[in-house]
Design an enzyme around this catalytic site. Structure first.
Site, PDB file in Angstrom:
ATOM      1  N   SER A 124      46.078  46.144  35.232  1.00  0.00           N
ATOM      2  CA  SER A 124      47.444  45.672  35.450  1.00  0.00           C
ATOM      3  C   SER A 124      48.341  46.070  34.285  1.00  0.00           C
ATOM      4  O   SER A 124      47.888  46.166  33.133  1.00  0.00           O
ATOM      5  CB  SER A 124      47.383  44.143  35.556  1.00  0.00           C
ATOM      6  OG  SER A 124      48.649  43.586  35.376  1.00  0.00           O
ATOM      7  N   TYR A 148      45.676  35.846  31.986  1.00  0.00           N
ATOM      8  CA  TYR A 148      45.378  36.815  33.047  1.00  0.00           C
ATOM      9  C   TYR A 148      45.320  38.238  32.480  1.00  0.00           C
ATOM     10  O   TYR A 148      44.358  38.978  32.693  1.00  0.00           O
ATOM     11  CB  TYR A 148      46.442  36.704  34.158  1.00  0.00           C
ATOM     12  CG  TYR A 148      46.425  37.856  35.111  1.00  0.00           C
ATOM     13  CD1 TYR A 148      45.348  38.028  35.983  1.00  0.00           C
ATOM     14  CD2 TYR A 148      47.453  38.809  35.130  1.00  0.00           C
ATOM     15  CE1 TYR A 148      45.318  39.114  36.863  1.00  0.00           C
ATOM     16  CE2 TYR A 148      47.427  39.880  35.996  1.00  0.00           C
ATOM     17  CZ  TYR A 148      46.365  40.034  36.866  1.00  0.00           C
ATOM     18  OH  TYR A 148      46.319  41.100  37.714  1.00  0.00           O
ATOM     19  N   LYS A 152      42.140  41.214  31.976  1.00  0.00           N
ATOM     20  CA  LYS A 152      42.176  42.623  32.393  1.00  0.00           C
ATOM     21  C   LYS A 152      41.862  43.535  31.197  1.00  0.00           C
ATOM     22  O   LYS A 152      41.119  44.505  31.319  1.00  0.00           O
ATOM     23  CB  LYS A 152      43.547  42.967  32.982  1.00  0.00           C
ATOM     24  CG  LYS A 152      43.833  42.271  34.305  1.00  0.00           C
ATOM     25  CD  LYS A 152      42.942  42.792  35.413  1.00  0.00           C
ATOM     26  CE  LYS A 152      43.124  42.070  36.718  1.00  0.00           C
ATOM     27  NZ  LYS A 152      42.132  42.427  37.731  1.00  0.00           N
TER      28      LYS A 152
HETATM   29  N1  LIG Z   1      49.206  42.097  43.366  1.00  0.00           N
HETATM   30  C1  LIG Z   1      49.583  42.323  42.127  1.00  0.00           C
HETATM   31  O1  LIG Z   1      50.733  42.055  41.761  1.00  0.00           O
HETATM   32  C2  LIG Z   1      48.634  42.937  41.125  1.00  0.00           C
HETATM   33  C3  LIG Z   1      49.161  43.605  39.999  1.00  0.00           C
HETATM   34  C4  LIG Z   1      48.272  44.143  39.067  1.00  0.00           C
HETATM   35  C5  LIG Z   1      46.904  44.017  39.252  1.00  0.00           C
HETATM   36  N2  LIG Z   1      46.414  43.355  40.346  1.00  0.00           N
HETATM   37  C6  LIG Z   1      44.965  43.206  40.499  1.00  0.00           C
HETATM   38  O2  LIG Z   1      44.564  43.879  41.675  1.00  0.00           O
HETATM   39  C7  LIG Z   1      43.471  43.210  42.285  1.00  0.00           C
HETATM   40  C8  LIG Z   1      43.803  42.936  43.738  1.00  0.00           C
HETATM   41  O3  LIG Z   1      45.001  42.179  43.791  1.00  0.00           O
HETATM   42  P1  LIG Z   1      45.597  41.653  45.159  1.00  0.00           P
HETATM   43  O4  LIG Z   1      47.066  41.538  44.970  1.00  0.00           O
HETATM   44  O5  LIG Z   1      45.060  42.433  46.285  1.00  0.00           O
HETATM   45  O6  LIG Z   1      45.002  40.182  45.155  1.00  0.00           O
HETATM   46  P2  LIG Z   1      44.401  39.337  46.351  1.00  0.00           P
HETATM   47  O7  LIG Z   1      44.220  37.960  45.852  1.00  0.00           O
HETATM   48  O8  LIG Z   1      45.207  39.524  47.587  1.00  0.00           O
HETATM   49  O9  LIG Z   1      42.985  40.031  46.566  1.00  0.00           O
HETATM   50  C9  LIG Z   1      41.868  39.758  45.767  1.00  0.00           C
HETATM   51  C10 LIG Z   1      40.709  39.484  46.700  1.00  0.00           C
HETATM   52  O10 LIG Z   1      39.549  39.225  45.901  1.00  0.00           O
HETATM   53  C11 LIG Z   1      38.863  38.135  46.449  1.00  0.00           C
HETATM   54  N3  LIG Z   1      38.100  37.534  45.337  1.00  0.00           N
HETATM   55  C12 LIG Z   1      38.577  36.922  44.221  1.00  0.00           C
HETATM   56  N4  LIG Z   1      37.562  36.528  43.437  1.00  0.00           N
HETATM   57  C13 LIG Z   1      36.418  36.920  44.049  1.00  0.00           C
HETATM   58  C14 LIG Z   1      35.047  36.798  43.715  1.00  0.00           C
HETATM   59  N5  LIG Z   1      34.641  36.164  42.623  1.00  0.00           N
HETATM   60  N6  LIG Z   1      34.120  37.332  44.562  1.00  0.00           N
HETATM   61  C15 LIG Z   1      34.527  37.960  45.692  1.00  0.00           C
HETATM   62  N7  LIG Z   1      35.819  38.088  46.070  1.00  0.00           N
HETATM   63  C16 LIG Z   1      36.750  37.568  45.253  1.00  0.00           C
HETATM   64  C17 LIG Z   1      39.925  37.239  47.063  1.00  0.00           C
HETATM   65  O11 LIG Z   1      39.435  36.424  48.108  1.00  0.00           O
HETATM   66  C18 LIG Z   1      40.928  38.277  47.597  1.00  0.00           C
HETATM   67  O12 LIG Z   1      40.648  38.627  48.925  1.00  0.00           O
HETATM   68  C19 LIG Z   1      43.235  41.935  41.469  1.00  0.00           C
HETATM   69  O13 LIG Z   1      42.165  42.184  40.594  1.00  0.00           O
HETATM   70  C20 LIG Z   1      44.544  41.765  40.706  1.00  0.00           C
HETATM   71  O14 LIG Z   1      44.337  41.114  39.479  1.00  0.00           O
HETATM   72  C21 LIG Z   1      47.256  42.831  41.285  1.00  0.00           C
END
Ligand SMILES: NC(=O)c1ccc[n+]([C@@H]2O[C@H](COP(=O)([O-])OP(=O)(O)OC[C@H]3O[C@@H](n4cnc5c(N)ncnc54)[C@H](O)[C@@H]3O)[C@@H](O)[C@H]2O)c1
Length: 332
Positions: A124, A148, A152
């Protein structure tokens, strides 16, 4: 290739699953459903016309992971599973370190045991912290200002050490900026449980009357209109960035951190304006004091992704808003 997507029913993972499946890859999804719903799987199958293998499992379950990796002859892992709320990470840091850091260690241990060494990690832009200059390039100092972001950065450091100890590993940490929008079908999109943390799903809920108004935290920043500016990127552009990263990891061992952003920043008012046009509705808003920990402005230098991955974002703010609203309307 046979690819495991952890967190593959979530927002970014599900869109990436579509692009990978449509390019002929075998997609295997693992998710514990803590922030997603089973219906996403059916919607993925209806978009792609393919049956996708799904496991309801947690990345902290080592034995289950090993079995999933070996049963499906997985060749590469895209690791989306993670918790992502900055506010919650301040209230419950151990939950974040356990899920995001311990969970990832567990996953890469299982990969190591199964001799799988191609890994794409969802990092991120929060790893950078307060901008010392903009746009953030990948060499910008890494000083995250919240738990958070620290999770990362810790994972990135662990992955770097792993690659040093065993140079056969091929790891890409994709530093996402602000993903918004949805697949053009309107069948998948961002569907957080509870009150949304992110701006676009929040605006959608205001537009549909589910929430009374949008809070704008600060209109006195030193930005073009006083509101915060971010580098919004369409989630389908992000998904395509993962396919480009997969092609890259296949040929380039080592650790590579790469920004996925557009290189352009938009203010909260820009986003609201584009959304109002796309949805043909007014967004009721209230200006509130600044929130502590919010940055005024940041955006990506996107050249490394272009040079190394041959990828660049294509979709504009209108497409982001239209597709996000289309998804929200179909869902509600
Ligand atoms: N959306 C954003 O703004 C953003 C920005 C930068 C980085 N990210 C990173 O990208 C990744 C995906 O983000 P997203 O927006 O799709 O989030 P999201 O919450 O929609 O998807 C994450 C998925 O991981 C699953 N999950 C969480 N912990 C788990 C575990 N211990 N075991 C199995 N499954 C698990 C959740 O059920 C969910 O379906 C994350 O790691 C997030 O930190 C997201």
């Amino acid at each position: 290739m046979n690819i495991l997507l952890t967190g593959g029913l979530g927002f970014i993972g599900s869109h990436t699953a579509v692009v990978l499946a449509q390019q002929g890859h075998q997609v295997v999804i693992l998710d514990n459903l803590c922030n997603s719903q089973m219906e996403v799987l059916a919607n993925l199958e209806s978009i792609t016309g393919k049956k996708l293998r799904f496991y309801e499992a947690d990345i902290r379950e080592g034995l289950a992971l090993r079995k999933i990796l070996s049963d499906n002859q997985i060749e590469a892992v895209m690791h989306f599973a993670g918790l992502k709320s900055v506010a919650e990470s301040a209230q419950d840091p151990l939950k974040y370190y356990d899920n995001n850091v311990c969970g990832t260690i567990n996953l890469i241990e299982a990969m190591q045991a199964e001799k799988i060494n191609k890994f794409i990690f969802s990092s991120s832009a929060t790893v950078y912290g307060v901008p010392q200059y903009l746009p953030y390039d990948e060499d910008h100092p890494l000083e995250p200002i919240n738990t958070y972001g620290k999770t990362k950065l810790q994972v990135e450091e662990i992955l770097q050490d792993l690659v040093k100890s065993d140079p056969s590993w091929s790891v890409v940490a994709l530093r996402y900026f602000n993903p918004v929008g949805a697949h053009e079908s309107g069948l998948i999109g961002e569907s957080p449980k509870g009150v949304p943390n992110n701006l676009m799903p929040y605006i959608c809920q205001v537009a549909s009357g589910k929430l009374p108004h949008l809070n704008i935290f600060g209109d006195d920043y030193e930005t073009k209109d006083g509101t915060g500016e971010r580098d919004y990127i369409h989630v389908m552009d992000l998904a395509e960035g993962h396919v480009a990263a997969l092609n890259f990891v296949n040929q380039h061992p080592g650790f590579h951190a790469i920004n996925l952003g557009t290189g352009v920043s938009y203010s909260v008012y820009d986003l609201i304006g584009a959304f109002e046009q796309a949805a043909n509705s007014m967004i009721v808003r209230k200006v509130q004091p600044r929130r502590s920990g919010d940055l005024a402005i940041y955006y990506a230098k996107a050249d490394k992704a272009k040079n190394l991955l041959g990828w660049q974002a294509k979709r504009d703010l209108q497409v982001m808003c239209k597709s996000g609203w289309n998804f929200h309307k179909q869902k509600s």
